[in-house]
Scaffold this active site. Structure first.
Site, short mmCIF file in Angstrom:
data_model
loop_
_atom_site.label_atom_id
_atom_site.label_comp_id
_atom_site.label_asym_id
_atom_site.label_seq_id
_atom_site.Cartn_x
_atom_site.Cartn_y
_atom_site.Cartn_z
N HIS A 16 21.48 22.85 37.14
CA HIS A 16 22.38 21.70 37.37
C HIS A 16 23.01 21.45 36.14
CE1 HIS A 16 22.75 17.85 39.62
NE2 HIS A 16 23.03 18.84 40.46
N ASP A 25 15.42 14.65 44.54
CA ASP A 25 13.95 14.59 44.50
C ASP A 25 13.24 13.67 45.72
OD1 ASP A 25 13.44 15.72 42.29
OD2 ASP A 25 13.80 14.10 40.91
N HIS A 75 13.84 11.83 35.43
CA HIS A 75 14.45 13.34 35.83
C HIS A 75 13.46 13.96 36.79
CE1 HIS A 75 16.61 16.82 35.11
NE2 HIS A 75 16.28 17.08 33.76
N ARG A 101 24.91 19.10 16.95
CA ARG A 101 24.70 18.12 16.00
C ARG A 101 25.63 17.09 16.09
NH1 ARG A 101 24.36 13.84 13.09
NH2 ARG A 101 22.95 13.95 11.22
N LYS A 108 13.18 -0.31 39.33
CA LYS A 108 13.99 1.07 39.69
C LYS A 108 13.35 1.81 40.90
CE LYS A 108 17.10 2.83 36.81
NZ LYS A 108 17.30 3.23 35.48
N ILE A 109 13.92 2.34 41.84
CA ILE A 109 13.23 3.10 43.10
C ILE A 109 13.54 4.56 42.68
CG2 ILE A 109 13.14 3.03 45.44
CD1 ILE A 109 13.28 0.12 44.55
N MET A 110 12.53 5.32 42.45
CA MET A 110 12.64 6.76 41.98
C MET A 110 13.04 7.43 43.21
SD MET A 110 12.21 6.40 39.03
CE MET A 110 11.35 5.33 37.72
N ARG A 114 22.23 18.13 47.73
CA ARG A 114 20.99 18.67 47.81
C ARG A 114 20.16 17.97 49.08
NH1 ARG A 114 19.62 19.09 41.51
NH2 ARG A 114 20.47 16.99 41.78
N HIS A 127 21.93 8.73 40.64
CA HIS A 127 22.39 9.87 39.70
C HIS A 127 23.39 9.56 38.68
CE1 HIS A 127 23.42 14.04 38.88
NE2 HIS A 127 21.99 14.34 39.34
C1 LIG Z 1 16.61 16.09 39.87
C2 LIG Z 1 16.97 14.85 39.06
O1 LIG Z 1 16.65 14.77 37.88
S1 LIG Z 1 17.76 13.63 39.81
C3 LIG Z 1 17.41 12.00 38.97
C4 LIG Z 1 15.83 11.74 39.43
N1 LIG Z 1 15.68 10.60 38.79
C5 LIG Z 1 15.35 9.42 39.45
O2 LIG Z 1 15.58 9.36 40.81
C6 LIG Z 1 14.99 8.15 38.80
C7 LIG Z 1 15.78 6.63 39.55
N2 LIG Z 1 17.23 6.84 39.12
C8 LIG Z 1 17.51 6.31 38.07
O3 LIG Z 1 16.95 5.79 37.13
C9 LIG Z 1 18.98 6.57 37.66
O4 LIG Z 1 19.84 6.40 38.87
C10 LIG Z 1 19.34 7.87 37.14
C11 LIG Z 1 18.34 7.86 35.59
C12 LIG Z 1 19.21 9.05 37.81
C13 LIG Z 1 20.87 7.65 36.44
O5 LIG Z 1 20.93 6.76 35.57
P1 LIG Z 1 22.18 6.08 35.18
O6 LIG Z 1 23.46 7.21 34.97
O7 LIG Z 1 22.22 5.26 34.16
O8 LIG Z 1 22.60 5.16 36.56
P2 LIG Z 1 23.88 4.65 36.81
O9 LIG Z 1 24.84 4.23 35.56
O10 LIG Z 1 24.55 5.05 38.10
O11 LIG Z 1 23.36 3.08 37.20
C14 LIG Z 1 24.15 2.04 37.70
C15 LIG Z 1 23.42 0.80 37.85
O12 LIG Z 1 22.40 1.20 39.23
C16 LIG Z 1 21.14 1.02 38.93
N3 LIG Z 1 20.43 1.90 39.39
C17 LIG Z 1 20.40 3.35 39.35
N4 LIG Z 1 19.57 3.97 40.10
C18 LIG Z 1 18.78 3.15 40.51
C19 LIG Z 1 17.58 3.21 41.11
N5 LIG Z 1 17.15 4.54 41.56
N6 LIG Z 1 16.82 1.96 41.57
C20 LIG Z 1 17.63 0.75 41.42
N7 LIG Z 1 18.43 0.60 40.77
C21 LIG Z 1 19.13 1.64 40.20
C22 LIG Z 1 20.95 1.07 37.51
O13 LIG Z 1 19.85 0.30 37.04
C23 LIG Z 1 22.25 0.31 37.00
O14 LIG Z 1 22.23 -0.88 36.82
P3 LIG Z 1 22.76 -1.99 35.70
O15 LIG Z 1 24.06 -1.53 35.23
O16 LIG Z 1 22.53 -3.29 36.10
O17 LIG Z 1 21.64 -1.27 34.65
O1 LIG Z 2 21.89 16.41 36.70
C1 LIG Z 2 20.93 15.61 36.32
O2 LIG Z 2 21.28 14.45 35.51
C2 LIG Z 2 19.65 15.49 37.25
C3 LIG Z 2 19.62 16.42 38.26
O3 LIG Z 2 19.93 16.27 39.27
C4 LIG Z 2 19.17 17.76 38.00
O4 LIG Z 2 18.64 18.22 36.89
O5 LIG Z 2 18.88 18.79 39.00
#
Ligand SMILES: CC(=O)SCCNC(=O)CCNC(=O)[C@H](O)C(C)(C)COP(=O)(O)OP(=O)(O)OC[C@H]1O[C@@H](n2cnc3c(N)ncnc32)[C@H](O)[C@@H]1OP(=O)(O)O
Ligand SMILES: O=C([O-])CC(=O)C(=O)O
Length: 374
Positions: free
Chosen positions: A186, A311, A221, A355, A254-256, A269, A260
């Site tokens: 990714h 996820d 993540h 860096r 936050k809802i996990m 996916r 994205h």
């Molecule tokens: C395979 C992977 O790694 S996929 C990612 C797995 N992670 C998760 O599922 C954790 C939950 N999701 C998140 O925390 C985020 O969406 C991330 C970390 C994936 C991306 O973070 P960012 O790029 O900062 O998100 P983005 O800029 O799109 O967020 C916009 C707004 O939506 C909110 N938001 C984004 N995701 C969520 C969520 N899952 N639940 C609630 N609110 C959310 C953010 O808090 C933000 O609000 P704010 O501006 O008031 O702070």
């Molecule tokens: O690209 C990202 O930020 C997270 C993700 O979906 C992955 O690593 O699969």
């Protein structure tokens, strides 16, 4: 409060280097590995074909695939010194910490001293990661020392076999192929970027992967699949799921498994693993977790235009296959090691130490007061 967009927080949207491996989010939702669409790969390929693609830049033909799989099978035996370390890690440990320690210990035993040998070390990690976590899990939870050099045809089947003491069904092996393909690569996600930063110092491959495992562990993540499971498990039915989510959104929690950093419309996916989760629910004979997950998806889109990432439906899919929640993120490691190591090789091939600079926001220059005047 500092405006995150203005400060470039999270380096969002900034190009931090080049890669030929993968595109993420082209036209808002696409994903390709070396030009191949992820949906096509997940439909027709085995995970080992994708691992080969990421290692060599081209898909294998039948002969190359057979040879590659044969080689990986030969590499499944854990060194005794690694078993000794795994046996000392308590059952209460987090399996991601076990993966981190296991990878690091492997680097002590089979050190990469010459970058031209990287492919051999990569194949060894790919072959051994299921064994590392399963050996620790079965020893610490069941008191059993599993023999890890089984003859299973695939990495996914090998892992399920070691975990459950029996070969998996055809359906479960297929789901593992799809899942491992979806998680393989990714672009510059947090853990891969970690691996590339480490590689840019000309460090060894086990250090790069150990560092990446640490980054993947967090719930923002890779750890999100485990956190998503904890959430859906707490929801007795779809209606109560809706109520719970509405409360969480109101409290700005936050809802996990949703949202994205790159995709804006959907994570490609999700539809694939969701379909497998639906099939597994039918086989499992209890669709509660699937129904709850579908309702969560509807509510999050309706209320916040947030979509499921890779996820979310992985949580129910893994659960239906009898995989303990704590082992969800280590499966991600078994897959993503292919992407991490491909990026390490790409970084090494055209390296400059990574860096970046920071914008200073601290105090103006000032004299150091004597200690009795502070
Ligand atoms: C395979 C992977 O790694 S996929 C990612 C797995 N992670 C998760 O599922 C954790 C939950 N999701 C998140 O925390 C985020 O969406 C991330 C970390 C994936 C991306 O973070 P960012 O790029 O900062 O998100 P983005 O800029 O799109 O967020 C916009 C707004 O939506 C909110 N938001 C984004 N995701 C969520 C969520 N899952 N639940 C609630 N609110 C959310 C953010 O808090 C933000 O609000 P704010 O501006 O008031 O702070
Ligand atoms: O690209 C990202 O930020 C997270 C993700 O979906 C992955 O690593 O699969």
């Amino acid at each position: 409060m500092v405006d995150k967009a203005l400060t470039g927080a999270g380096l969002r949207g900034q190009v931090a280097g080049q890669t030929a491996l993968c595109t993420v989010g082209q036209s808002g939702s696409g994903l390709t590995y070396y030009g191949y669409d992820i949906s096509d790969l997940a439909e027709v390929a085995e995970f080992e074909e994708v691992a080969y693609l990421l290692a060599h830049g081209e898909l294998p033909n039948a002969g190359q695939l057979a040879e590659y799989k044969g080689k990986l099978k030969q590499l499944r035996k854990l060194p005794q010194a690694l078993k000794d370390v795994l046996e000392r890690i308590p059952a209460s440990a987090h399996p991601m910490d076990v993966m981190r320690t296991g990878c690091s210990m492997l680097g002590n035993l089979e050190m990469e001293t010459d970058f031209s040998q990287a492919d051999g070390h990569i194949e060894r990690m790919l072959a051994l990661f299921p064994a590392i976590v399963a050996y620790w899990y079965r020893f610490s939870h069941d008191g059993v020392r599993v023999e890890t050099d089984t003859d299973d045809d695939s990495i996914g089947a090998h892992f399920l076999h070691l975990l459950h003491d029996k070969k998996p069904s055809e359906l479960h092996e297929k789901v593992m192929h799809a899942s491992l393909i979806l998680y393989a690569e990714h672009e510059f996600n947090a853990s891969t970027f970690t691996a590339r930063v480490c590689a840019s110092t000309l460090s060894d491959i086990h250090s790069c992967v150990t560092a990446a495992i640490g980054s993947l562990r967090g719930p923002l993540h890779g750890g999100a699949n485990e956190a998503a499971m904890e959430l859906i498990e707490s929801m007795p039915n779809a209606d109560e799921a809706e109520q719970t989510l509405m409360g969480m959104l109101e409290r700005k929690e936050k809802i996990m498994g949703f949202g994205h950093a790159v995709y804006r419309e959907k994570d490609p996916r999700n539809a694939i693993i969701k379909a497998w989760s639906g099939k597994l629910a039918a086989e499992y004979g209890d669709s509660r977790l699937y129904d709850v997950s579908v309702r969560c998806e509807e509510v999050m889109w309706r209320e916040k235009k947030l979509f499921c990432n890779a996820d979310f439906f992985h949580a129910s899919a893994y659960h239906f296959m009898g995989i303990p929640t704590k082992l969800f993120t280590p499966i991600f490691v078994m897959s993503r090691v292919t992407g991490w190591t491909a990026h390490v090789k790409e970084q090494r091939a055209n390296n400059r130490i990574i860096r970046p600079s920071a914008e200073y926001t601290g105090p103006a220059p000032r004299p150091v007061p004597p200690i009795n005047q502070r």
